[in-house]
Design a protein around this motif. Structure first.
Motif, PDB file in Angstrom:
ATOM      1  N   GLY A   1       0.790  -1.223   0.000  1.00 59.06           N
ATOM      2  CA  GLY A   1       0.000   0.000   0.000  1.00 59.06           C
ATOM      3  C   GLY A   1       0.817   1.264   0.000  1.00 59.06           C
ATOM      4  N   GLU A   2       2.127   1.167  -0.294  1.00 56.14           N
ATOM      5  CA  GLU A   2       3.007   2.331  -0.243  1.00 56.14           C
ATOM      6  C   GLU A   2       2.964   3.149  -1.529  1.00 56.14           C
ATOM      7  OE1 GLU A   2       6.833   0.775   0.655  1.00 56.14           O
ATOM      8  OE2 GLU A   2       6.203  -0.132   2.556  1.00 56.14           O
ATOM      9  N   THR A   3       2.723   2.498  -2.653  1.00 55.23           N
ATOM     10  CA  THR A   3       2.696   3.176  -3.951  1.00 55.23           C
ATOM     11  C   THR A   3       1.613   2.585  -4.838  1.00 55.23           C
ATOM     12  OG1 THR A   3       4.281   1.646  -4.971  1.00 55.23           O
ATOM     13  CG2 THR A   3       5.196   3.619  -3.879  1.00 55.23           C
ATOM     14  N   GLU A   4       1.272   3.309  -5.892  1.00 59.21           N
ATOM     15  CA  GLU A   4       0.428   2.758  -6.955  1.00 59.21           C
ATOM     16  C   GLU A   4       1.313   1.950  -7.895  1.00 59.21           C
ATOM     17  OE1 GLU A   4      -2.867   2.984  -7.204  1.00 59.21           O
ATOM     18  OE2 GLU A   4      -3.027   4.244  -5.400  1.00 59.21           O
ATOM     19  N   PHE A   5       0.767   0.908  -8.482  1.00 50.85           N
ATOM     20  CA  PHE A   5       1.543   0.101  -9.424  1.00 50.85           C
ATOM     21  C   PHE A   5       1.349   0.657 -10.828  1.00 50.85           C
ATOM     22  CE2 PHE A   5       2.076  -3.711 -12.209  1.00 50.85           C
ATOM     23  CZ  PHE A   5       3.426  -3.895 -11.967  1.00 50.85           C
ATOM     24  N   ASP A   6       2.431   1.140 -11.408  1.00 49.61           N
ATOM     25  CA  ASP A   6       2.395   1.728 -12.758  1.00 49.61           C
ATOM     26  C   ASP A   6       3.809   1.641 -13.313  1.00 49.61           C
ATOM     27  OD1 ASP A   6       2.089   3.147 -15.087  1.00 49.61           O
ATOM     28  OD2 ASP A   6       1.030   4.839 -14.159  1.00 49.61           O
ATOM     29  N   THR A   7       4.035   0.746 -14.269  1.00 45.99           N
ATOM     30  CA  THR A   7       5.395   0.502 -14.729  1.00 45.99           C
ATOM     31  C   THR A   7       5.416   0.065 -16.184  1.00 45.99           C
ATOM     32  OG1 THR A   7       7.470  -0.604 -14.110  1.00 45.99           O
ATOM     33  CG2 THR A   7       5.476  -1.954 -14.100  1.00 45.99           C
TER      34      THR A   7
ATOM     35  N   ALA B   1      -2.169  -0.871 -12.103  1.00 42.99           N
ATOM     36  CA  ALA B   1      -3.176  -1.560 -11.301  1.00 42.99           C
ATOM     37  C   ALA B   1      -3.803  -0.623 -10.282  1.00 42.99           C
ATOM     38  CB  ALA B   1      -2.552  -2.759 -10.591  1.00 42.99           C
ATOM     39  N   ARG B   2      -5.044  -0.955  -9.924  1.00 43.47           N
ATOM     40  CA  ARG B   2      -5.758  -0.223  -8.875  1.00 43.47           C
ATOM     41  C   ARG B   2      -5.883  -1.142  -7.666  1.00 43.47           C
ATOM     42  NH1 ARG B   2     -10.978  -0.579  -7.596  1.00 43.47           N
ATOM     43  NH2 ARG B   2     -11.398  -1.701  -9.527  1.00 43.47           N
ATOM     44  N   ALA B   3      -5.647  -0.584  -6.488  1.00 43.09           N
ATOM     45  CA  ALA B   3      -5.685  -1.374  -5.255  1.00 43.09           C
ATOM     46  C   ALA B   3      -7.071  -1.326  -4.622  1.00 43.09           C
ATOM     47  CB  ALA B   3      -4.641  -0.863  -4.275  1.00 43.09           C
ATOM     48  N   THR B   4      -7.522  -2.478  -4.131  1.00 41.78           N
ATOM     49  CA  THR B   4      -8.741  -2.550  -3.316  1.00 41.78           C
ATOM     50  C   THR B   4      -8.311  -2.805  -1.879  1.00 41.78           C
ATOM     51  OG1 THR B   4     -10.020  -3.453  -5.167  1.00 41.78           O
ATOM     52  CG2 THR B   4     -10.922  -3.751  -2.952  1.00 41.78           C
ATOM     53  N   ARG B   5      -8.783  -1.966  -0.958  1.00 45.25           N
ATOM     54  CA  ARG B   5      -8.335  -2.039   0.423  1.00 45.25           C
ATOM     55  C   ARG B   5      -9.463  -2.508   1.350  1.00 45.25           C
ATOM     56  NH1 ARG B   5      -3.519   1.027   1.228  1.00 45.25           N
ATOM     57  NH2 ARG B   5      -2.882   2.120  -0.700  1.00 45.25           N
ATOM     58  N   GLY B   6      -9.044  -3.125   2.452  1.00 43.84           N
ATOM     59  CA  GLY B   6      -9.980  -3.565   3.471  1.00 43.84           C
ATOM     60  C   GLY B   6     -10.272  -2.473   4.473  1.00 43.84           C
ATOM     61  N   PRO B   7     -11.115  -2.772   5.482  1.00 48.11           N
ATOM     62  CA  PRO B   7     -11.501  -1.770   6.490  1.00 48.11           C
ATOM     63  C   PRO B   7     -10.302  -1.172   7.229  1.00 48.11           C
ATOM     64  CG  PRO B   7     -12.910  -3.702   6.631  1.00 48.11           C
ATOM     65  CD  PRO B   7     -11.811  -4.067   5.700  1.00 48.11           C
ATOM     66  N   ASN B   8      -9.241  -1.959   7.408  1.00 43.99           N
ATOM     67  CA  ASN B   8      -8.064  -1.456   8.118  1.00 43.99           C
ATOM     68  C   ASN B   8      -7.064  -0.761   7.210  1.00 43.99           C
ATOM     69  OD1 ASN B   8      -7.128  -3.630   6.713  1.00 43.99           O
ATOM     70  ND2 ASN B   8      -6.309  -4.735   8.494  1.00 43.99           N
TER      71      ASN B   8
END
Length: 462
Positions: free
Chosen positions: A240-246, A264-271
């Motif tokens: 979760g430190e960066t967006e993935f784009d390469t 890529a787009r990240a999907t995160r949980g409640p925490n």
């Protein structure tokens, strides 16, 4: 004498005596500035448009001697007549007033106090033609009455050749390359499993096999020089430190190398922890081949590097310099290896002028434009060829004024892959303008003095 532009192609038999000659007679600095430059055509006219000065640069470019044109013709008579008609029609629409298709069309804006720079085809004495960029300025006396016009031109052939080479290069690339492949994928972080759609299998040139670890397949198919970098970027995206784009090189079965952009787009949980990455891989091989063609095409390099009269600076899409020709080295004092892949053209330009340009464009286009490289290429990035004045700063800290033409470089699909900035040293014109101003002040002081009788004659003493 009024300050209205002349009618098209005035009757040359009724042209009055030369009034422009008065400030020129005693202005040695003006004569040196105008006549000692062979790289620019400098043509000065009287208020009617009849040529009064035709410098050595104009003689070299156009093939006429000064005696053949001075007091005989207007610049309209050595210009493409169809282009003058088109310019008159365009200006008439733009300014909502009728403009005749002759000398008036060449100087109409300048006659209204607007410095005008445009492209025009000049016709040499032998009938051959060449494209020119022409800057027009109205010459005024101490009372602000127009006494003539100054047309300063540069041969634009080199830039036109570059554009033609780029066009042919992109046409060949468009024929040779395939349409870009697209694939989507998903990485489930909790189970460390990867799924691919059919586009991914097609892009990678492989078939579905039960039990295949697709993350391993993705890594193993990557060029060894790109693998560790991409794995690190995935790891930081998972944390979760960066967006993935390469971007990376893909080695397909059989050894074929393709270039891929992955995001890529990240999907995160409640925490806030990343649960999955949902991504897209796009085949950008066509764009990469276009970039390579831009840098490697021999004809393009010949056109750029064999001209020492122009600074030709090509950048990538972010503005980082990729080409810095011998003209740029001569004008700016840097070696190519001191700037390539290191700086943008904004870093060798006057920062205050860039701030001003960004503010002016933001107002003109009603959108915020950052005061940096974006301000230099914004119009070109929108498909508008842009020509403007800018102060360049040499390696030794000295400065010189330049006229810069900016063109966006595009791949076969029309995506911008960089920018080409072609500049000419504008010092001579600035010196000519300054000399004209000084000559006007001197003329005013002399001719308005009641202590001296000032009498000017022609060569016969009349």
């Amino acid at each position: 004498m009024n300050n209205q532009p002349p009618a098209a192609d005035s009757n040359l038999d009724t042209v009055p005596e030369l009034h422009l000659a008065e400030p020129v007679l005693g202005a040695e600095a003006l004569q040196r500035a105008i006549f000692n430059s062979a790289n620019f055509s400098k043509i000065a006219t009287d208020a009617k448009g009849v040529i009064q000065i035709f410098n050595v640069g104009a003689q070299r470019m156009l093939g006429y001697t000064a005696e053949e044109v001075v007091n005989k013709i207007t610049p309209a008579q050595i210009s493409d007549p169809q282009e003058i008609i088109a310019r008159a029609e365009a200006l008439s629409l733009e300014l909502e007033t009728h403009i005749a298709p002759g000398f008036e069309a060449l100087i109409f804006k300048a006659s209204r106090g607007i410095e005008d720079i445009y492209e025009l085809t000049y016709i040499r004495k032998d009938g051959s033609r060449f494209p020119a960029v022409v800057s027009v300025t109205a010459l005024r006396d101490a009372a602000e009455t127009i006494i003539g016009y100054l047309l300063i031109g540069t041969d634009n052939t080199a830039r036109k050749q570059i554009e033609e080479q780029l066009r042919h290069s992109n046409e060949r690339i468009a024929i040779a390359t395939e349409s870009a492949g697209i694939g989507t994928w998903e990485l489930d972080v909790t189970t460390s499993s990867v799924t691919w759609d059919n586009g991914m299998y097609k892009l990678y040139g492989t078939t579905r096999k039960a039990g295949t670890d697709l993350y391993v397949a993705w890594a193993n198919s990557m060029h060894p020089d790109d693998r560790k970098r991409c794995e690190r970027e995935v790891a930081t995206a998972v944390r979760g430190e960066t967006e993935f784009d390469t971007e990376f090189r893909l080695i397909r079965p059989g050894g074929e190398i393709r270039y891929v952009k992955a995001a890529a787009r990240a999907t995160r949980g409640p925490n806030g922890n990343v649960l999955r990455l949902t991504g897209v891989n796009v085949d950008i091989t066509g764009r990469k081949r276009a970039e390579e063609a831009l840098l490697q095409a021999g004809a393009l390099q010949n056109a750029i590097f064999n001209s020492a009269n122009f600074s030709s600076i090509a950048t990538d899409s972010r503005g980082v310099i990729q080409i810095f020709n011998v003209g740029a080295e001569r004008m700016l004092g840097y070696r190519a290896d001191e700037v390539l892949n290191k700086i943008t053209p904004a870093q060798i330009s006057d920062p205050d002028e860039i701030i001003w340009r960004a503010q002016a464009l933001s107002l003109e286009l009603q959108t915020p434009i950052a005061p940096g490289f974006d301000a230099l290429v914004f119009k070109a990035s929108r498909g508008i060829e842009d020509i403007y004045e800018l102060t360049y700063i040499r390696k030794d800290g000295s400065r010189f004024p330049a006229v810069v033409s900016v063109t966006a470089l595009r791949d076969a699909e029309g995506a911008i892959i960089g920018y080409l900035l072609i500049g000419t040293d504008n010092t001579a014109r600035k010196q000519a303008e300054e000399a004209l101003l000084k000559a006007g002040a001197l003329q005013n002081a002399i001719f308005n003095s009641a202590n001296f009788s000032s009498i000017a004659t022609d060569a016969k003493g009349v």
